[in-house]
Motif scaffolding. Sequence first.
Motif, mmCIF file in Angstrom:
data_model
loop_
_atom_site.group_PDB
_atom_site.id
_atom_site.type_symbol
_atom_site.label_atom_id
_atom_site.label_comp_id
_atom_site.label_asym_id
_atom_site.label_seq_id
_atom_site.Cartn_x
_atom_site.Cartn_y
_atom_site.Cartn_z
ATOM 1 N N TYR A 1 5.217 10.603 -4.573
ATOM 2 C CA TYR A 1 3.807 10.948 -4.423
ATOM 3 C C TYR A 1 3.597 12.313 -5.073
ATOM 4 O O TYR A 1 3.904 13.352 -4.508
ATOM 5 C CB TYR A 1 3.399 10.963 -2.947
ATOM 6 C CG TYR A 1 1.933 10.645 -2.767
ATOM 7 C CD1 TYR A 1 1.482 9.337 -2.860
ATOM 8 C CD2 TYR A 1 1.006 11.656 -2.558
ATOM 9 C CE1 TYR A 1 0.138 9.033 -2.729
ATOM 10 C CE2 TYR A 1 -0.340 11.356 -2.423
ATOM 11 C CZ TYR A 1 -0.762 10.039 -2.503
ATOM 12 O OH TYR A 1 -2.106 9.729 -2.388
ATOM 13 N N ASN B 1 2.495 7.417 -7.637
ATOM 14 C CA ASN B 1 1.053 7.161 -7.518
ATOM 15 C C ASN B 1 0.400 7.262 -8.897
ATOM 16 O O ASN B 1 0.595 8.228 -9.620
ATOM 17 C CB ASN B 1 0.385 8.091 -6.492
ATOM 18 C CG ASN B 1 0.705 9.549 -6.717
ATOM 19 O OD1 ASN B 1 1.749 9.879 -7.247
ATOM 20 N ND2 ASN B 1 -0.204 10.405 -6.325
ATOM 21 N N ASP C 1 0.812 -1.219 0.000
ATOM 22 C CA ASP C 1 0.000 0.000 0.000
ATOM 23 C C ASP C 1 0.847 1.271 0.000
ATOM 24 O O ASP C 1 0.402 2.315 0.462
ATOM 25 C CB ASP C 1 -0.942 0.005 1.209
ATOM 26 C CG ASP C 1 -0.192 -0.109 2.524
ATOM 27 O OD1 ASP C 1 1.047 -0.269 2.473
ATOM 28 O OD2 ASP C 1 -0.823 -0.034 3.577
ATOM 29 N N LYS D 1 1.173 7.100 2.306
ATOM 30 C CA LYS D 1 0.959 6.369 1.052
ATOM 31 C C LYS D 1 2.180 6.442 0.151
ATOM 32 O O LYS D 1 2.372 5.586 -0.701
ATOM 33 C CB LYS D 1 -0.239 6.952 0.304
ATOM 34 C CG LYS D 1 -1.584 6.608 0.935
ATOM 35 C CD LYS D 1 -2.696 7.185 0.082
ATOM 36 C CE LYS D 1 -4.062 6.827 0.646
ATOM 37 N NZ LYS D 1 -5.126 7.530 -0.097
ATOM 38 N N ASP E 1 -6.475 4.688 -6.003
ATOM 39 C CA ASP E 1 -5.603 4.849 -4.843
ATOM 40 C C ASP E 1 -6.440 4.709 -3.576
ATOM 41 O O ASP E 1 -6.677 5.663 -2.857
ATOM 42 C CB ASP E 1 -4.944 6.229 -4.939
ATOM 43 C CG ASP E 1 -3.870 6.403 -3.891
ATOM 44 O OD1 ASP E 1 -3.540 5.423 -3.215
ATOM 45 O OD2 ASP E 1 -3.373 7.525 -3.754
ATOM 46 N N SER F 1 -11.510 6.062 -7.150
ATOM 47 C CA SER F 1 -10.064 6.229 -7.260
ATOM 48 C C SER F 1 -9.357 4.870 -7.231
ATOM 49 O O SER F 1 -9.824 3.937 -6.593
ATOM 50 C CB SER F 1 -9.586 7.097 -6.102
ATOM 51 O OG SER F 1 -8.215 6.912 -5.896
#
Lengths: 501, 285
Positions: free
Chosen positions: A203, A260, A198, A279, B120, B118
């Motif tokens: 980012y 991402n 995860d 993240k 994400d 999303s």
Amino acid sequence: MKKARIGTAVAAATALALTTTACGTSSDGGDGGEKNSLTWMTMLHTPTTPEKGGVIETALEEHTGMDVEFQWVPDASKEEKLNAALASGELADLVSLTVIDDTQVRSALTSGMFWDVEDYLDEFPNLAEIPDATLDAARIDGGLYGVPYQKPAARYGVVVRQDWLDNLGLEVPHTIEELTAVARAFTEDDPDGNGKDDTVGFYDREESFLVGFRSLAGYFGAGQKFEVTDDGQVVPAATTDAFKEAMEWYRDVYENGWVNQEFVTVQKQNQQDGIAQGKGGIVVTGLFEAKNYNALAQSADPDTPMEWALINDITYDGVERRILSDTNGGMGGWLAIPTTEVETEDELRAVLGFVDKLMDPEAFELMTNGVEGEHFEVDEDGVVTITDQTAWEQEVQPFSSSRPSELVTTFQSSDEYVNLGNELMAENTEYMVVNPAQSLTSETFDRQWSTIEQQLNDAYNQYITGQIEMADYEATIEKLRGQGLDQIVEEFSASYAEVNG
Amino acid sequence: MAVPGILYFLVFKYAPMGGLVIAFQDYMPFLGIGGSPWVGFDHFVRLFTEDTFLLLLRNTVVVSLLLLVFAFPVPIILALLLNEVRTRAFRRTVQSVIYLPHFMSWVIVASIFYVLLSTDGGSVNNVIVAAGGEPVPFLTDPDWLRPLYVGQEIWKGAGWGTIVYLAAMTAVDVQLYEAAELDGANRLQQTWHVTLPAIRPTIIVMFILAIGDFLELGFEHMFLVMNSLNREVGEIFDTYVYTAGIQNGQLSYAAAVGLFKGLVGLLLVVMANRLAKRFGEEGVY
């Protein structure tokens, strides 16, 4: 609630006192009287606006002797808001113009909508001190249509999760190659040790082309927006080989999933939230941001293990160490004064006097740290500790990006990230690359650049996410040549030749 | 009695139309309408000769058609279904619940879908991944934009749209149903032969109005679901006017685009109205 009411009372009392003094000193009062109130349209970089008549606003009013009404514009929609305001002529007495390339801002500046303040600066102690280089960067077509914002000249760098590096036994990266390896490890090797897939490396956000990636492309040798070729041509950085090389590298990173995957839909606020939630572990951003990420993460989880490595010396292959200036060499836009709102020279002097007073150390401290005892404390070594983080975020932080100069003093902070950030940003100056076209003139640029830049931006996003190939990106550039890009290059090059003999 | 209404239209609808003259100027805010130079049809020539024109026309027409085909009938079907519900309490509850999305702004709707879709950490993709599938880039894949757009329009507007039809259905004479029942018509046949013909004029009026709005998709919704990856299929006249005018500062050009769109809309209303009259319906004027 009680505090707020007292605040209002103080504000009212101050305002009253000011009106009385103003009436006492001015000869006739009324219309011809001294200007003692103004409206200020300025950018908001925080999620909420500070309370009207709040403690900082009141203190600033007290210090400057001016009754201020702030019109906050959320930074994310500043282009729209400013353009609408410019088009309708509904402006404030003082307008912060921070989008310096915007077509409409530039045409408004050159069309005589704002005062040329050049001749007045010397009358004010702080304004007179603005360095010539900053003034040069702020001139458009030879006119100085506002007081330039003074910012640290190059604030960008790369911040990386130190705790993740430690977990994986990795060193702090200093080259693009090492950075790529870290991005891979952060994505694939479970740096937070929760057993789930995860996390990602980079980012990024929607403004990748304009902000994050542009800074990375700088390491590959691309210029800041524009660069001068060996034969004296001023060309957009996004058309150069170095930029394309960086794009190829970044697409590879994207394909591998080390950034991402939906960054094109991510707004600045989402990006900060995502980082605070752990993240992603690599952010290309201002070196002052690590502190904010930590504060955000701590408000969600006081025991967050988050730690940051601040890096300002990433290099690539044979390219010398360099960093693009994100503030045009320290010029962060203009505090412009519309001729439609501020009609006489006396009123103009009053507004400039206000800006001048904001650059006093007292006002600077108010807009940076807040009120001593309420927001922060200083120990005998002069180290500043923010005591009430929440209050500071709500009441003080919104004002910090409106400081006419961020260079008044550098406070020693009890937060190591702040001190380290300041140090690294100061170091950056030596390796800084600025936009050579900043004070050059091109009519086509002023009219067409917004449109051209958007198309380049779209093509960039499509290329990185794999929708189109490099040939298509180049085709877009070719197409744009006919739509004004060639003319911009021609006009800038001519202007450059003129200036540099 | 009509004065306030007339005044309203004069002040808020007709007077601002004067501003359209900037479509024939090179409008500079500082110089104003009086001082900006006149350029005739230059902006229109630019619009019709640019590649973007065909793209805009295609996207706008496709999305409008999709709305007409998929979103327009939904409130009618929903209203027919509701009309058949006999338990008052149940019907009331359902009605209230399906009205709700209408009161949400597009920003909220777009945010909800953003959080759901999303890749994400969105719930939908979490389910897909848990079921062993590959995450679907709903928000950035150009192929998903139109279904997403139409779906959101239906989700937000269908419930509210039933009001008009439900009102029309209450006006249907109960004796007609009784007569039909005596003739042996079942519920489905009653709906087909009694309810639908009774609300036909309403449907036609709504249809004409929908056609009048054909190119008038509204900028807000599309602007919120569009990004640089799906702009190719998402850019419509309304968003283009916004980008060109407000973001890029080409006010005159944007005004020309808007004026063109308005003229096409007017033409469509007139045509639809004629058509309705030819089929023996009343039309809107």
